[in-house]
Design a protein around this motif. Structure first.
Motif, PDB file in Angstrom:
ATOM      1  N   SER A 251      -7.330   7.586   4.646  1.00 41.04           N
ATOM      2  CA  SER A 251      -8.834   8.173   5.484  1.00 41.04           C
ATOM      3  C   SER A 251     -10.282   8.809   4.754  1.00 41.04           C
ATOM      4  O   SER A 251     -11.092   8.858   4.870  1.00 41.04           O
ATOM      5  N   MET A 252      -9.850   9.181   3.402  1.00 43.97           N
ATOM      6  CA  MET A 252     -11.324   9.477   2.593  1.00 43.97           C
ATOM      7  C   MET A 252     -11.788   8.834   1.383  1.00 43.97           C
ATOM      8  O   MET A 252     -13.221   8.955   1.415  1.00 43.97           O
ATOM      9  N   GLY A 253     -11.291   7.731   1.872  1.00 44.68           N
ATOM     10  CA  GLY A 253     -12.129   6.031   1.367  1.00 44.68           C
ATOM     11  C   GLY A 253     -11.706   6.236   0.551  1.00 44.68           C
ATOM     12  O   GLY A 253     -12.957   5.504  -1.438  1.00 44.68           O
ATOM     13  N   ALA A 254     -11.171   6.252  -0.737  1.00 42.69           N
ATOM     14  CA  ALA A 254     -10.915   6.354  -2.175  1.00 42.69           C
ATOM     15  C   ALA A 254     -10.599   5.539  -2.112  1.00 42.69           C
ATOM     16  O   ALA A 254      -9.999   4.526  -3.398  1.00 42.69           O
ATOM     17  N   ILE A 255      -9.638   5.075  -1.841  1.00 38.88           N
ATOM     18  CA  ILE A 255      -9.139   3.385  -1.800  1.00 38.88           C
ATOM     19  C   ILE A 255      -8.096   2.922  -0.403  1.00 38.88           C
ATOM     20  O   ILE A 255      -9.061   3.501   0.859  1.00 38.88           O
ATOM     21  N   ASP A 256      -8.161   1.831  -0.215  1.00 37.71           N
ATOM     22  CA  ASP A 256      -7.882   1.404   0.757  1.00 37.71           C
ATOM     23  C   ASP A 256      -6.417   0.975   1.130  1.00 37.71           C
ATOM     24  O   ASP A 256      -5.848   0.650  -0.069  1.00 37.71           O
ATOM     25  N   GLN A 257      -6.135   0.457   2.641  1.00 35.72           N
ATOM     26  CA  GLN A 257      -5.072   0.371   2.750  1.00 35.72           C
ATOM     27  C   GLN A 257      -3.731  -0.740   2.127  1.00 35.72           C
ATOM     28  O   GLN A 257      -2.474  -0.387   1.769  1.00 35.72           O
ATOM     29  N   SER A 258      -4.595  -1.868   1.386  1.00 36.15           N
ATOM     30  CA  SER A 258      -4.669  -3.280   0.540  1.00 36.15           C
ATOM     31  C   SER A 258      -3.847  -2.726  -0.402  1.00 36.15           C
ATOM     32  O   SER A 258      -2.403  -2.454  -1.356  1.00 36.15           O
ATOM     33  N   LEU A 259      -4.752  -1.713  -1.091  1.00 36.52           N
ATOM     34  CA  LEU A 259      -4.204  -1.018  -2.870  1.00 36.52           C
ATOM     35  C   LEU A 259      -2.911   0.276  -2.354  1.00 36.52           C
ATOM     36  O   LEU A 259      -2.322   0.125  -3.623  1.00 36.52           O
ATOM     37  N   LEU A 260      -3.395   0.964  -1.434  1.00 39.45           N
ATOM     38  CA  LEU A 260      -1.719   1.557  -1.132  1.00 39.45           C
ATOM     39  C   LEU A 260      -1.005   0.888  -1.401  1.00 39.45           C
ATOM     40  O   LEU A 260       0.246   1.287  -1.594  1.00 39.45           O
ATOM     41  N   ALA A 261      -0.922   0.416  -0.298  1.00 39.24           N
ATOM     42  CA  ALA A 261       0.696  -1.061  -0.509  1.00 39.24           C
ATOM     43  C   ALA A 261       1.360  -1.057  -1.413  1.00 39.24           C
ATOM     44  O   ALA A 261       2.082  -1.282  -1.954  1.00 39.24           O
ATOM     45  N   THR A 262       0.112  -1.300  -2.543  1.00 39.34           N
ATOM     46  CA  THR A 262       0.457  -3.127  -3.637  1.00 39.34           C
ATOM     47  C   THR A 262       1.129  -1.439  -4.590  1.00 39.34           C
ATOM     48  O   THR A 262       2.244  -1.073  -5.279  1.00 39.34           O
ATOM     49  N   MET A 263       0.996  -0.171  -4.506  1.00 39.02           N
ATOM     50  CA  MET A 263       1.166   1.161  -5.303  1.00 39.02           C
ATOM     51  C   MET A 263       2.239   1.344  -4.576  1.00 39.02           C
ATOM     52  O   MET A 263       3.228   1.691  -5.852  1.00 39.02           O
ATOM     53  N   LEU A 264       2.454   1.388  -3.528  1.00 37.25           N
ATOM     54  CA  LEU A 264       3.482   2.132  -3.004  1.00 37.25           C
ATOM     55  C   LEU A 264       4.993   0.709  -3.330  1.00 37.25           C
ATOM     56  O   LEU A 264       5.861   0.997  -3.929  1.00 37.25           O
ATOM     57  N   ASP A 265       4.680  -0.466  -3.870  1.00 38.64           N
ATOM     58  CA  ASP A 265       5.418  -1.321  -4.532  1.00 38.64           C
ATOM     59  C   ASP A 265       5.899  -0.649  -5.089  1.00 38.64           C
ATOM     60  O   ASP A 265       6.598  -1.202  -5.779  1.00 38.64           O
ATOM     61  N   VAL A 266       4.787  -0.459  -6.331  1.00 34.67           N
ATOM     62  CA  VAL A 266       5.238  -0.508  -8.086  1.00 34.67           C
ATOM     63  C   VAL A 266       5.811   0.757  -7.731  1.00 34.67           C
ATOM     64  O   VAL A 266       6.306   1.018  -8.294  1.00 34.67           O
ATOM     65  N   GLN A 267       5.496   1.813  -7.063  1.00 32.88           N
ATOM     66  CA  GLN A 267       6.676   2.901  -7.264  1.00 32.88           C
ATOM     67  C   GLN A 267       7.825   2.465  -7.205  1.00 32.88           C
ATOM     68  O   GLN A 267       9.181   3.601  -7.543  1.00 32.88           O
ATOM     69  N   ARG A 268       7.943   1.803  -5.610  1.00 32.32           N
ATOM     70  CA  ARG A 268       9.659   1.253  -5.188  1.00 32.32           C
ATOM     71  C   ARG A 268      10.167   1.045  -6.411  1.00 32.32           C
ATOM     72  O   ARG A 268      11.274   1.040  -7.105  1.00 32.32           O
ATOM     73  N   MET A 269       9.586  -0.335  -7.243  1.00 35.03           N
ATOM     74  CA  MET A 269       9.641  -1.052  -8.131  1.00 35.03           C
ATOM     75  C   MET A 269      10.421   0.142  -9.540  1.00 35.03           C
ATOM     76  O   MET A 269      11.670  -0.147 -10.131  1.00 35.03           O
ATOM     77  N   GLU A 270       9.450   0.798 -10.016  1.00 41.50           N
ATOM     78  CA  GLU A 270       9.592   1.514 -10.924  1.00 41.50           C
ATOM     79  C   GLU A 270      11.335   2.190 -10.527  1.00 41.50           C
ATOM     80  O   GLU A 270      11.937   2.842 -11.965  1.00 41.50           O
ATOM     81  N   ARG A 271      11.453   3.254  -9.840  1.00 43.16           N
ATOM     82  CA  ARG A 271      12.144   3.563  -9.356  1.00 43.16           C
ATOM     83  C   ARG A 271      13.985   2.683  -9.028  1.00 43.16           C
ATOM     84  O   ARG A 271      14.896   3.046  -9.629  1.00 43.16           O
ATOM     85  N   ILE A 272      13.294   2.209  -9.073  1.00 44.59           N
ATOM     86  CA  ILE A 272      15.134   0.658  -8.601  1.00 44.59           C
ATOM     87  C   ILE A 272      15.246   0.377 -10.005  1.00 44.59           C
ATOM     88  O   ILE A 272      16.060   0.888 -10.484  1.00 44.59           O
ATOM     89  N   SER A 273      13.580   0.380 -11.007  1.00 40.79           N
ATOM     90  CA  SER A 273      14.266  -0.138 -12.675  1.00 40.79           C
ATOM     91  C   SER A 273      14.834   0.705 -13.335  1.00 40.79           C
ATOM     92  O   SER A 273      14.871   0.074 -14.120  1.00 40.79           O
ATOM     93  N   THR A 274      14.612   1.940 -13.162  1.00 34.94           N
ATOM     94  CA  THR A 274      14.967   2.838 -13.845  1.00 34.94           C
ATOM     95  C   THR A 274      16.395   3.695 -13.779  1.00 34.94           C
ATOM     96  O   THR A 274      16.806   4.624 -13.804  1.00 34.94           O
ATOM     97  N   TYR A 275      16.993   3.297 -12.678  1.00 35.53           N
ATOM     98  CA  TYR A 275      17.882   3.975 -12.246  1.00 35.53           C
ATOM     99  C   TYR A 275      19.426   3.087 -13.185  1.00 35.53           C
ATOM    100  O   TYR A 275      18.728   1.636 -13.406  1.00 35.53           O
TER     101      TYR A 275
END
Length: 281
Positions: A251-275
Motif C-alpha cells: 500500500s505504501m508503494g515500496a513493493i508490488d503484490q508480485s514481489l511480495l508473493a515471491t518473498m513470502l515463498d522464499v520465507q516459507r522455503m527458508e523455514r522448511i529447509s532449516t528444519y
C-alpha cells in the motif's frame, strides 16, 4: 529422514549417501559443512573445487557492488590460485564465497559419491581433525552486523566500507579494544556522530524485523528492495493497525503484490529447509 539446506540447496542426497547418513545419525547439513571445511582448509582444493562455482555470483554481486580495483584483484586470484587469493575472497567477498561454496559442495555430493562415502566411513576421524574451529563459518560466511545492514540500506556506507570497518573492529579486539561497530566507523572517519545516531535510531525501530533471516523484513532489506526507513515506517503502521507487514509495504508503494508473493515463498522455503529433528526439540 531427508534433509535440505537453505541457500539454494533444495536437493536430497543420493540414496547411498542418505543411507550412510542415517546409519551414522548425521544430517545432510552436517555432511555439507564438513566437506566445506575440507575445501576451505587448502587453497589448491579451494580453487579447483569452489572457484568454478563463483562466476555465476560475481556477475551479480561484484559487478555492481565492488570498486574496479577490488573486482580485478578477486578475478586475478582465480587466474593465479594462491593462499592470498583465498584470503581475498574470505575478506572482500564473503557472500559470493558462501554461495559459490554452497553450489560446489552439493555438486561434489552428486558427482563424487565414492569420495563422499569414503569420507563418511572416516567420519569420526575427520570430525576430530577438523574440530569445532575448523567447521566454524565454513559454509555460513561472514555474519553481517545489524547496524551494517541499516547503514548499507540507507546508502550511508557500501559493502567494501562495511568489510573494512569489520576488519578494523576485529583487529581492535585482538589488542584488547572492544569498540562497537558504529564507533569504529566514526573513528575511521566513515561516519559522523550524527549519522551514527540516526542509523542507531532506525536500527532500534526495526531490530525485531532483522533478528532472524526467516523474517520478511530481513529478506526485503537483504535484497535491497526496501530501505530500513521504509521498514521502520511500515512497522509503525503495523503496530497501530495490525495489518500484515507485506500488505502495508504494498500500500505504501515500496513493493508490488508480485514481489511480495515471491518473498513470502522464499520465507516459507527458508523455514522448511532449516528444519531438522535436532532443532525441533
Amino acid at each position: 529422514m531427508r534433509y535440505i539446506l537453505a541457500d539454494e540447496l533444495h536437493c536430497f542426497p543420493p540414496e547411498a549417501i542418505e543411507a550412510e547418513l542415517e546409519r551414522l545419525g548425521t544430517s545432510y547439513v552436517q555432511l555439507l559443512e564438513r566437506i566445506a571445511a575440507v575445501l576451505m582448509k587448502n587453497e589448491n582444493l579451494f580453487f579447483r573445487e569452489i572457484a568454478p562455482s563463483l562466476p555465476s555470483y560475481w556477475s551479480v554481486y561484484i559487478q555492481d557492488q565492488y570498486p574496479e580495483d577490488i573486482k580485478e584483484r578477486l578475478l586475478a586470484s582465480l587466474r593465479e590460485p594462491n593462499a592470498e587469493g583465498l584470503k581475498l575472497w574470505i575478506v572482500l567477498a564473503p557472500y559470493v564465497l558462501k554461495k559459490g561454496t554452497t553450489l560446489a559442495v552439493e555438486t561434489i555430493v552428486y558427482e563424487r559419491q565414492a569420495w563422499v562415502l569414503a569420507l563418511l566411513k572416516n567420519w569420526d576421524t575427520l570430525s576430530e581433525q577438523l574440530g569445532a574451529e575448523g567447521l566454524e563459518g565454513a559454509i555460513q560466511g561472514a555474519k553481517r552486523p545489524m547496524l551494517g545492514m541499516v547503514l548499507e540500506g540507507e546508502r550511508m556506507l557500501n559493502k567494501v566500507q562495511l568489510l573494512a570497518i569489520g576488519a578494523a573492529q576485529k583487529e581492535g579486539r585482538s589488542r584488547g579494544d572492544s569498540l562497537p561497530f558504529g564507533e569504529v566507523a566514526v573513528k575511521l572517519g566513515m561516519l559522523t556522530e550524527a549519522q551514527l545516531q540516526e542509523a542507531l535510531e532506525v536500527q532500534r525501530a526495526i531490530a525485531v524485523a532483522l533478528d532472524s533471516p526467516k523474517r520478511l523484513g530481513f529478506y526485503l532489506i537483504e535484497a535491497g528492495v526496501i530501505t530500513p526507513t521504509q521498514l521502520r515506517d511500515a512497522l509503525a503502521e503495523q503496530r497501530g493497525t495490525g495489518t500484515p507487514l507485506g500488505q502495508i509495504l504494498v500500500s505504501m508503494g515500496a513493493i508490488d503484490q508480485s514481489l511480495l508473493a515471491t518473498m513470502l515463498d522464499v520465507q516459507r522455503m527458508e523455514r522448511i529447509s532449516t528444519y531438522t529433528p535436532e532443532l525441533a526439540g
